[in-house]
Design an enzyme around this catalytic site. Structure first.
Site, short mmCIF file in Angstrom:
data_model
loop_
_atom_site.label_atom_id
_atom_site.label_comp_id
_atom_site.label_asym_id
_atom_site.label_seq_id
_atom_site.Cartn_x
_atom_site.Cartn_y
_atom_site.Cartn_z
N GLY A 16 6.35 20.88 13.14
CA GLY A 16 5.51 22.07 13.07
C GLY A 16 6.28 23.34 13.39
CE LYS A 52 7.60 3.36 5.50
NZ LYS A 52 7.35 4.28 4.42
CB CYS A 181 -1.06 -2.07 15.67
SG CYS A 181 -2.58 -2.52 16.51
CG HIS A 477 -3.29 -6.34 -15.70
ND1 HIS A 477 -4.01 -6.87 -14.65
CD2 HIS A 477 -2.84 -7.39 -16.42
CE1 HIS A 477 -4.00 -8.18 -14.75
NE2 HIS A 477 -3.31 -8.53 -15.81
#
Ligand code: NDP
Length: 494
Positions: A16, A52, A181, A477
């Site tokens: 920020g 990450k 978690c 798909h």
């Protein structure tokens, strides 16, 4: 007219602060920024980025197992934590340099030291120098907090995890929010035997119930030992006599309420001395409310974060702080002292990097570009980088049910890749839809790469699209996310 040293003085070089300094400078302001630790702040140095990279590292065993199922002669081998850690810090050093270069390029004067406010327009640096500025922006973020009980300092906080000398064999994680978690899955993926204590009945409070349940089930399937309704009642060094907490019977044993934090530097890159003491320390003995006594190589407290407003001189100059120590601001990030603004975690609004960045840009527009710009906090997507990931945007099914009049479209299946590899992992996709208008109120995904998917479906939810408009998009798909545009009938209505 008063002559100030700068138009803007930013305290805090995280996501920020750096964005505000850069954009204000681009808008023509004379800007300075002070950072007491490493440029890049929580996100870059001790949060999202190293996390990450650890998520990637911890995912390989599963991928290698899958590769074998797909016919590859691949061996899992062992994980070299020191080598990974070394490379991790090379990358963090590189990113820190990028942040410094950005500020230099845009003419922002940098002070690599702590700054505090000594007046509505005055800042004092750690070396005693005083600077004046027309506007001061506080963007100092937050820091992890330990629960208030004796010997809690024997436990690690998230900052310490990226500095560990070696991986523990067994660890206890206290807290089942984002951080608890995520670390549970990362550590388990790296081969650590993980136990979790949750004081409540389920992980990830506030997320969609069905999604929380599935993520917990998948975490247990990875061997993570989750104990609900469980907290620590005593902890001590495992080699302490009788495992009695030091100072038992004294005030120390009672803990110090609220702001207890034995490591005031936890919000920084870490004090090398205290980090080393904890990382090299002996195993920790823990007694819990479930009657169990156990010993762990490390205990990680993932029990929340607090705004880093202590000793900043804020209250002394009239800046109002909230109950958790957060700076109280209006919709334009302005504090109760008109020349002082605050953005990011220090305001306790939404503790997410992209939100801090948006607050920074809104601040620059408001103060330096003459466009009063409030930040829009509605429908913010986010993801928990567990394995599988949980992506979420908008209302949960439970929140929407309180309003009533909803259709819930939900599907759960074994994704093709995992099913072929013989894995039992399931994916869950859920759309919460307003029955009358068919506007999508929330989307929730538990799946590998759910974070990537929720970013995109978040656009549809933010734009206020209807279920029919989503369905008008042809499916891609075969993918997992095609389910988001092919769920034809509601699973239930409420
Ligand atoms: P959270 O508030 O998400 O979770 C804190 C956890 O600790 C909860 O499970 C809470 O239990 C538990 N807890 C709190 N106090 C105690 C206590 N005294 N004893 C035992 N358990 C306790 O905080 P985090 O530290 O995980 O994360 C802080 C914030 O950082 C998040 O809210 C998020 O905004 C941000 N973040 C975002 C990430 C992302 O976007 N992927 C990743 C990491 C952090 P209970 O549920 O019962 O209250």
């Amino acid at each position: 007219m008063t002559d100030f040293d700068y138009d803007l003085f930013v305290i805090g070089g995280g996501s920020g602060g750096v964005r505000a300094a850069r954009t204000a400078s681009q808008a023509g302001a004379r800007v300075a920024l002070a950072e007491e630790s490493r440029m890049g702040g929580t996100c870059v140095i001790r949060g999202c980025v190293p996390k990450k990279l650890m998520v990637f590292a911890s995912g390989f065993p599963e991928q290698i197992e899958d590769a074998r199922a797909y016919g590859w002669d691949a061996g899992i081998g062992s994980f070299d934590w020191p080598s990974f850690r070394k490379q991790l810090h090379v990358e963090l050093d590189r990113l820190e340099q990028v942040y410094c270069s950005v500020l230099d390029k845009f003419g922002v004067e940098r002070f690599d030291q702590r700054a505090r406010l000594t007046g509505p327009h005055e800042i004092e640096l750690a070396d005693g120098t005083r600077k004046s500025a027309k506007h001061i922006l506080v963007a100092v973020g937050g820091h992890p907090v330990r629960p208030p009980f004796a010997n809690a300092e024997l436990g690690l906080v998230s900052n310490d995890m990226f500095l560990l000398e070696e991986l523990p064999r067994r660890m206890l994680i206290v807290g089942g929010g984002y951080i608890g978690c995520e670390f549970a899955c990362m550590m388990a993926g790296m081969g650590v035997d993980v136990t979790m204590y949750l004081r409540g009945g389920q992980i990830l409070n506030g997320f969609d119930e069905e999604c929380r349940g599935l993520v917990a089930e998948m975490m247990r399937a990875q061997g993570i030992d989750i104990h609900t309704g469980t907290t620590i009642v005593e902890m001590d060094r495992a080699d302490a006599e009788d495992h009695m907490p030091r100072g038992a019977g004294s005030d120390a044993a009672m803990g110090t309420p609220a702001e207890f934090n034995p490591h005031p530097d936890d919000h920084l890159g870490g004090n090398p001395k205290s980090d080393t003491a904890r990382q090299a320390g002996c195993p920790v003995w823990v007694k819990s409310t479930n009657g169990r006594e156990d010993t762990f190589d490390h205990v990680l407290f993932a029990t929340g974060r607090a705004p880093s407003t202590k000793d900043m001189g804020l209250e002394e100059i009239g800046v109002e702080l909230g109950r958790r120590g957060e700076i109280v601001v209006d919709e334009y990030s302005q504090s109760t002292v008109p020349s002082v603004y605050a953005i990011g975690d220090v305001t306790g609004r939404v503790e997410l990097t992209p939100v801090a960045i948006r607050e920074a840009m809104a601040f620059t527009r408001t103060v330096f570009m003459g466009e009063k710009t409030p930040v829009d906090y509605d429908t913010i997507p986010s993801a928990v980088f567990t394995r599988p990931e949980l992506g979420t945007v908008g209302l949960t099914e439970e929140q929407a049910q309180e309003r009533g009049g909803i259709d819930v479209y939900c599907t759960s299946f074994r994704p093709m890749k995992q099913s072929f590899a013989g894995r039992s992992g399931r994916t869950l996709m859920k759309l919460v839809v307003d029955k009358e208008t068919q506007v999508i109120l929330g989307a929730h995904i538990v799946a590998p790469e759910a974070a990537e998917m929720i970013q995109l479906v978040g656009i549809a939810v933010k734009a206020g699209l209807t279920k029919q408009q989503l369905d008008a998009t042809c499916a891609v798909h075969p993918t997992s996310s095609e389910e988001l545009v092919t769920m034809s009938a509601p699973s239930r209505s409420g």
